[in-house]
Design a protein around this motif. Sequence first.
Motif, PDB file in Angstrom:
ATOM      1  N   PHE A 184      93.394  14.201  87.267  1.00  0.00           N
ATOM      2  CA  PHE A 184      92.427  15.126  86.704  1.00  0.00           C
ATOM      3  C   PHE A 184      92.952  15.682  85.386  1.00  0.00           C
ATOM      4  O   PHE A 184      94.143  15.979  85.239  1.00  0.00           O
ATOM      5  N   ASP A 185      92.046  15.826  84.429  1.00  0.00           N
ATOM      6  CA  ASP A 185      92.387  16.271  83.080  1.00  0.00           C
ATOM      7  C   ASP A 185      92.531  17.801  83.052  1.00  0.00           C
ATOM      8  O   ASP A 185      91.604  18.524  83.415  1.00  0.00           O
ATOM      9  N   ASP A 186      93.679  18.288  82.606  1.00  0.00           N
ATOM     10  CA  ASP A 186      93.888  19.738  82.506  1.00  0.00           C
ATOM     11  C   ASP A 186      92.837  20.402  81.617  1.00  0.00           C
ATOM     12  O   ASP A 186      92.470  21.567  81.842  1.00  0.00           O
ATOM     13  N   ALA A 187      92.353  19.685  80.592  1.00  0.00           N
ATOM     14  CA  ALA A 187      91.345  20.267  79.709  1.00  0.00           C
ATOM     15  C   ALA A 187      90.061  20.556  80.474  1.00  0.00           C
ATOM     16  O   ALA A 187      89.362  21.544  80.188  1.00  0.00           O
ATOM     17  N   HIS A 188      89.728  19.718  81.452  1.00  0.00           N
ATOM     18  CA  HIS A 188      88.540  19.970  82.272  1.00  0.00           C
ATOM     19  C   HIS A 188      88.757  21.179  83.172  1.00  0.00           C
ATOM     20  O   HIS A 188      87.845  21.992  83.367  1.00  0.00           O
ATOM     21  N   VAL A 189      89.942  21.307  83.721  1.00  0.00           N
ATOM     22  CA  VAL A 189      90.258  22.469  84.558  1.00  0.00           C
ATOM     23  C   VAL A 189      90.174  23.748  83.728  1.00  0.00           C
ATOM     24  O   VAL A 189      89.585  24.755  84.162  1.00  0.00           O
ATOM     25  N   THR A 190      90.725  23.714  82.528  1.00  0.00           N
ATOM     26  CA  THR A 190      90.693  24.890  81.656  1.00  0.00           C
ATOM     27  C   THR A 190      89.266  25.260  81.277  1.00  0.00           C
ATOM     28  O   THR A 190      88.899  26.446  81.265  1.00  0.00           O
ATOM     29  N   ALA A 191      88.435  24.257  80.977  1.00  0.00           N
ATOM     30  CA  ALA A 191      87.030  24.529  80.644  1.00  0.00           C
ATOM     31  C   ALA A 191      86.309  25.164  81.824  1.00  0.00           C
ATOM     32  O   ALA A 191      85.474  26.071  81.647  1.00  0.00           O
ATOM     33  N   PHE A 192      86.617  24.701  83.031  1.00  0.00           N
ATOM     34  CA  PHE A 192      86.015  25.295  84.223  1.00  0.00           C
ATOM     35  C   PHE A 192      86.372  26.777  84.332  1.00  0.00           C
ATOM     36  O   PHE A 192      85.500  27.638  84.528  1.00  0.00           O
ATOM     37  N   PHE A 193      87.639  27.101  84.187  1.00  0.00           N
ATOM     38  CA  PHE A 193      88.048  28.502  84.312  1.00  0.00           C
ATOM     39  C   PHE A 193      87.515  29.358  83.163  1.00  0.00           C
ATOM     40  O   PHE A 193      87.248  30.551  83.344  1.00  0.00           O
ATOM     41  N   ASP A 194      87.331  28.762  81.986  1.00  0.00           N
ATOM     42  CA  ASP A 194      86.707  29.502  80.887  1.00  0.00           C
ATOM     43  C   ASP A 194      85.304  29.948  81.268  1.00  0.00           C
ATOM     44  O   ASP A 194      84.892  31.085  80.976  1.00  0.00           O
ATOM     45  N   SER A 195      84.557  29.068  81.919  1.00  0.00           N
ATOM     46  CA  SER A 195      83.216  29.447  82.365  1.00  0.00           C
ATOM     47  C   SER A 195      83.267  30.494  83.464  1.00  0.00           C
ATOM     48  O   SER A 195      82.472  31.443  83.481  1.00  0.00           O
ATOM     49  N   MET A 196      84.190  30.339  84.405  1.00  0.00           N
ATOM     50  CA  MET A 196      84.316  31.344  85.460  1.00  0.00           C
ATOM     51  C   MET A 196      84.659  32.719  84.867  1.00  0.00           C
ATOM     52  O   MET A 196      84.187  33.745  85.347  1.00  0.00           O
ATOM     53  N   ARG A 197      85.462  32.715  83.811  1.00  0.00           N
ATOM     54  CA  ARG A 197      85.835  33.978  83.174  1.00  0.00           C
ATOM     55  C   ARG A 197      84.617  34.645  82.553  1.00  0.00           C
ATOM     56  O   ARG A 197      84.530  35.892  82.520  1.00  0.00           O
ATOM     57  N   ARG A 198      83.660  33.866  82.078  1.00  0.00           N
ATOM     58  CA  ARG A 198      82.432  34.445  81.548  1.00  0.00           C
ATOM     59  C   ARG A 198      81.697  35.246  82.636  1.00  0.00           C
ATOM     60  O   ARG A 198      81.048  36.258  82.351  1.00  0.00           O
TER      61      ARG A 198
END
Length: 284
Positions: A103-117
Motif C-alpha cells: 500500500f502506498d503511504d501517499a494514499h494513507v496520508t491522503a485518507f487521514f487528510d480527509s479524516m482531519r477535515r
Amino acid sequence: MESPRALALYDRMCDRAAAQVIAQYSTSFSLATRFLAPRVRTDIRNLYAMVRIADEIVDGAAGSDAAPLLDAYEAQVLAAPATRFHTDPVIHAWANSARRCRFDDAHVTAFFDSMRRDVTQFAYTPADFDAYVYGSAEVIGLMCVAAFVAQEPVSAADRAELDAGARALGAAFQKVNFLRDLAEDRGELGRAYFPELDAGELTSETKAALVADIRRDLERARRAIPLIPGSARGAVAAAEALFSELATRIDAAPAATVTTTRISVPRHRKLYVTARALRRSRAR
C-alpha cells in the motif's frame, strides 16, 4: 526467541478481529467481501478495519480528543508495516496486509487528510469536496486494487484502467453514503458535504443532479470490472450493483424522505442483486 507457530496463530486472530469490524459496521460491504478469494478477502477486511477506526475517531466516539488521537493513529498506521508484531490486533492485521500489498503511504496520508477535515471543517466548496472524496474514498479504491493485483499482476495499461475505475467506484460509494446520511451528518454532526446543499435544503432538482453524477461514476467503474483479476471481480461487481440499487432507491424517494430517512436495500433484495451481479461477472 520468535516462534513462527505462535506468530501465525496471532496473525489469524488479528485477521478475525478485523473481520469483526467490517461485520459490525457495514452489512453491504461485508456481504460483498464474501465473494473475494480468501487471501484478498483478508487484506480488504484488514484495510477496512483500519479505515473504520479512523472514521470512529472523527465521528464522535473519541469526543473532544479527536484531533490528537487521529494524529497519533495516523503515525501508528504509517509506521506499522516496519514492525512484525503489534499489540493492537487491527494495527497488526493492517501491517501484514500493507506489507503484502505494498500500500502506498501517499494514499494513507491522503485518507487521514480527509479524516482531519471532519474534525475542523463543516462546509465544503467544490474544490474542498473533490479533495475530501479523493482522500476519504478514491484512495481506498486504489488500495483495494493494490490488494487485487498483489498475487495476480496485470499490465501497466490494465492497472491504469483499474485505478481509474476504482477511483470512480470509491467516489460513487462516498456520494451515495453522503445522501443516505444527510440527517445524521447535518443534524448530529453539523456537516454539509455537498456544496449544493450549503445554502439550503435538498430539492428534487438537486437530488436528481446528484444521483446523475453518481450514475456517471458507477458507469465509469463498470467499464473496468472485466479487467479485475478473477479473485476479486465478482465481489466488486456485487458491491457496484448494491450501490447502484441504492442510487435507484434514492432517486425514487422524495427529497424530503432522503433528508430525514436513511435509505436502505432490504436483505432479500440485496441477495437477489448480489446473485445477479455475480452471474454477470462470470459471464464476461
